[in-house]
Design a protein around this motif. Sequence first.
Motif, mmCIF file in Angstrom:
data_model
loop_
_atom_site.group_PDB
_atom_site.id
_atom_site.type_symbol
_atom_site.label_atom_id
_atom_site.label_comp_id
_atom_site.label_asym_id
_atom_site.label_seq_id
_atom_site.Cartn_x
_atom_site.Cartn_y
_atom_site.Cartn_z
ATOM 1 N N GLU A 19 -26.231 33.167 62.512
ATOM 2 C CA GLU A 19 -24.998 33.955 62.643
ATOM 3 C C GLU A 19 -25.027 34.863 63.864
ATOM 4 O OE1 GLU A 19 -23.845 36.121 59.219
ATOM 5 O OE2 GLU A 19 -23.403 34.339 58.020
ATOM 6 N N PRO A 20 -26.122 35.632 64.083
ATOM 7 C CA PRO A 20 -26.157 36.494 65.275
ATOM 8 C C PRO A 20 -26.031 35.697 66.572
ATOM 9 C CG PRO A 20 -27.833 37.173 63.710
ATOM 10 C CD PRO A 20 -27.283 35.875 63.208
ATOM 11 N N GLU A 21 -26.654 34.519 66.622
ATOM 12 C CA GLU A 21 -26.566 33.689 67.826
ATOM 13 C C GLU A 21 -25.143 33.202 68.050
ATOM 14 O OE1 GLU A 21 -31.081 31.749 67.921
ATOM 15 O OE2 GLU A 21 -29.502 30.784 66.737
ATOM 16 N N LEU A 22 -24.465 32.816 66.965
ATOM 17 C CA LEU A 22 -23.088 32.351 67.085
ATOM 18 C C LEU A 22 -22.150 33.488 67.471
ATOM 19 C CD1 LEU A 22 -22.886 29.907 64.038
ATOM 20 C CD2 LEU A 22 -22.891 29.301 66.459
ATOM 21 N N SER A 41 -6.456 33.584 59.638
ATOM 22 C CA SER A 41 -6.247 34.159 60.962
ATOM 23 C C SER A 41 -6.449 33.102 62.037
ATOM 24 C CB SER A 41 -7.225 35.318 61.199
ATOM 25 O OG SER A 41 -8.537 34.834 61.373
ATOM 26 N N ALA A 42 -5.685 33.210 63.111
ATOM 27 C CA ALA A 42 -5.776 32.246 64.201
ATOM 28 C C ALA A 42 -7.177 32.228 64.796
ATOM 29 C CB ALA A 42 -4.746 32.579 65.272
ATOM 30 N N LEU A 43 -7.820 33.394 64.848
ATOM 31 C CA LEU A 43 -9.155 33.474 65.427
ATOM 32 C C LEU A 43 -10.163 32.694 64.582
ATOM 33 C CD1 LEU A 43 -11.010 34.562 67.593
ATOM 34 C CD2 LEU A 43 -11.298 36.658 66.246
ATOM 35 N N ALA A 44 -10.073 32.855 63.262
ATOM 36 C CA ALA A 44 -10.986 32.124 62.380
ATOM 37 C C ALA A 44 -10.764 30.625 62.512
ATOM 38 C CB ALA A 44 -10.791 32.569 60.938
ATOM 39 N N ASP A 45 -9.500 30.211 62.613
ATOM 40 C CA ASP A 45 -9.198 28.792 62.784
ATOM 41 C C ASP A 45 -9.797 28.251 64.079
ATOM 42 O OD1 ASP A 45 -7.825 28.383 60.447
ATOM 43 O OD2 ASP A 45 -5.870 28.879 61.295
ATOM 44 N N ALA A 67 -16.445 38.623 65.813
ATOM 45 C CA ALA A 67 -17.119 39.424 64.794
ATOM 46 C C ALA A 67 -17.930 38.535 63.857
ATOM 47 C CB ALA A 67 -16.089 40.221 63.995
ATOM 48 N N ARG A 68 -18.954 39.148 63.268
ATOM 49 C CA ARG A 68 -19.823 38.391 62.368
ATOM 50 C C ARG A 68 -19.054 37.872 61.157
ATOM 51 N NH1 ARG A 68 -26.032 39.942 61.324
ATOM 52 N NH2 ARG A 68 -26.619 38.169 60.011
ATOM 53 N N ASN A 69 -18.108 38.654 60.656
ATOM 54 C CA ASN A 69 -17.331 38.213 59.499
ATOM 55 C C ASN A 69 -16.529 36.945 59.816
ATOM 56 O OD1 ASN A 69 -18.250 40.216 57.825
ATOM 57 N ND2 ASN A 69 -16.476 41.553 58.108
ATOM 58 N N THR A 70 -16.052 36.827 61.051
ATOM 59 C CA THR A 70 -15.286 35.650 61.447
ATOM 60 C C THR A 70 -16.184 34.418 61.464
ATOM 61 O OG1 THR A 70 -13.809 36.999 62.805
ATOM 62 C CG2 THR A 70 -13.838 34.641 63.248
ATOM 63 N N VAL A 71 -17.390 34.585 62.002
ATOM 64 C CA VAL A 71 -18.357 33.477 62.024
ATOM 65 C C VAL A 71 -18.721 33.079 60.604
ATOM 66 C CG1 VAL A 71 -20.730 32.842 62.597
ATOM 67 C CG2 VAL A 71 -19.305 34.016 64.292
ATOM 68 N N ARG A 72 -18.958 34.078 59.769
ATOM 69 C CA ARG A 72 -19.341 33.801 58.381
ATOM 70 C C ARG A 72 -18.229 33.048 57.648
ATOM 71 N NH1 ARG A 72 -21.741 38.911 55.805
ATOM 72 N NH2 ARG A 72 -23.300 38.368 57.390
ATOM 73 N N GLU A 73 -16.986 33.449 57.881
ATOM 74 C CA GLU A 73 -15.848 32.783 57.247
ATOM 75 C C GLU A 73 -15.757 31.327 57.695
ATOM 76 O OE1 GLU A 73 -10.953 33.034 57.037
ATOM 77 O OE2 GLU A 73 -12.086 34.623 58.031
ATOM 78 N N ALA A 74 -15.982 31.094 58.988
ATOM 79 C CA ALA A 74 -15.915 29.733 59.518
ATOM 80 C C ALA A 74 -17.015 28.860 58.914
ATOM 81 C CB ALA A 74 -16.032 29.762 61.040
ATOM 82 N N ILE A 75 -18.215 29.396 58.816
ATOM 83 C CA ILE A 75 -19.337 28.645 58.249
ATOM 84 C C ILE A 75 -19.074 28.314 56.787
ATOM 85 C CG2 ILE A 75 -21.758 28.812 57.558
ATOM 86 C CD1 ILE A 75 -22.267 30.347 60.152
#
Length: 228
Positions: A37-40, A9-13, A47-55
């Motif tokens: 994760e909550p801070e990011l 997804s463009a957002l995750a990128d 969304a938290r899932n997007t941050v988690r995917e990026a990490i």
Amino acid sequence: MSLTAPRRSALADQVIGQLRHEITSGAWQVGSRIPTEPELVEQLGVARNTVREAIRALAHNGLLDIRQGSGTYVVATSELAGVMHRRFADADPRDVAEMRSTLEAAAARLAARRRTEQELRQLDVLLGRREAAWATGRVEQFVEADATFHMAVVKASRNEVLTALYADLGTVVRAFLRDEVGETLRAEDHVDHSRLVAAIRAEDAEGAAAEAGSYALICRALPAGAGA
């Protein structure tokens, strides 16, 4: 039937790009723990899932290390540095010493021929910081000061490929230094680097190469606790 790779997804990128920028710019330094994760999620507004995917993507690429119960830490400043870190984490210390000796000798030879007055002043400053760090007796502070000094010598070679390669090997070099220094800085193990700066200032290419190339090998010859 041909297969089509799914697109991220463009957002995750975008989030991956933002987090990578924090790492490559030095805002998040190697060895530091990144925000939770909550801070990011709060800072990025995603969304938290997007941050988690990026990490996870950056951990897969070798830039981050996810440590359960502790947090996520920066381990490299580029994908290539991450690969280097994983590939050579268990390398024979003597092999690392010989690699470091070869690269640093070549860089010092070029630095003696190409250095500018500004680079000489910078080396003087970094040499002073290295000595001051040794005087504190704090191992981590000394390792960082020593690594920064050697990186400056390599940069003074004005060889972009050599500089990029040495930078990508930074985590390997720092791990090597920590292992060689040990837990305590002892006066009898101190290795003087002032002769290297003097050789570079005097445009003594072979003297600079010999001096720089000897340091890592000296460390290998000394017992644990030797200075780099």
